[in-house]
Enzyme design. Structure first.
Site, PDB file in Angstrom:
ATOM      1  CB  CYS A  35       2.372  -1.989  -5.961  1.00 18.78           C
ATOM      2  SG  CYS A  35       1.902  -1.360  -4.310  1.00 18.78           S
ATOM      3  CB  CYS A 104       1.113   0.861   3.616  1.00 23.65           C
ATOM      4  SG  CYS A 104       1.900   1.910   2.191  1.00 23.65           S
TER       5      CYS A 104
END
Length: 148
Positions: A35, A104
């Site tokens: 990621c 995030c």
């Protein structure tokens, strides 16, 4: 850089509570290299309160900003208050995030929970009933990219 709020830019350029905490009694790491965002959160818990918190994040500007803001939101708080931290609260505290970067804030929430789970494990307490089940996968990373 117009897609980021001033607060996001400030926390990215001047992250708070960055670094390692040698005397941490709770450490959590979330994210994955595929990621591109990895967050490690260090907690120093005393008498049920988060006395100190630090983070190390490898990732994009939004990942750094959300980690920084998450530490600001839980520092000095009780464990119960820290457990109540949501990714939505992190996003709001940063005056918003672009949709592709909301994951995030989810990582930041998970990093706090992972560190609290580690704290409980070190105390000989099963963290799952308190912290909940931690998901290791990064939902935004279908196809190996993080919306970047």
């Amino acid at each position: 850089m117009g897609m980021y709020s001033e607060k996001v830019m400030d926390h990215f350029a001047h992250p708070r509570n960055v670094g390692e905490l040698p005397d941490a009694n709770g450490v959590g790491e979330v994210g994955n290299a595929k990621c591109g965002d990895i967050m490690r959160m260090y907690l120093k818990v005393e008498n049920g309160r988060i006395e100190d918190v630090k983070f190390m994040t490898f990732g994009c500007g939004a990942a750094i900003a959300t980690s920084s803001m998450a530490t600001e939101l839980i520092k000095g708080r009780t464990i119960e208050e820290a457990l109540g931290l949501t990714n939505k609260a992190v996003v709001e505290a940063l005056d918003g995030l672009p949709p592709v970067k909301v994951h995030c804030s989810v990582l930041a929430e998970q990093a706090v929970k992972a560190a609290l789970a580690d704290y409980y494990r070190r105390q000989g307490v099963d963290p799952e009933p308190i912290v909940g089940k931690l998901t290791e996968d990064c939902h935004a990373c279908e196809g190996g990219h993080c919306g970047v």
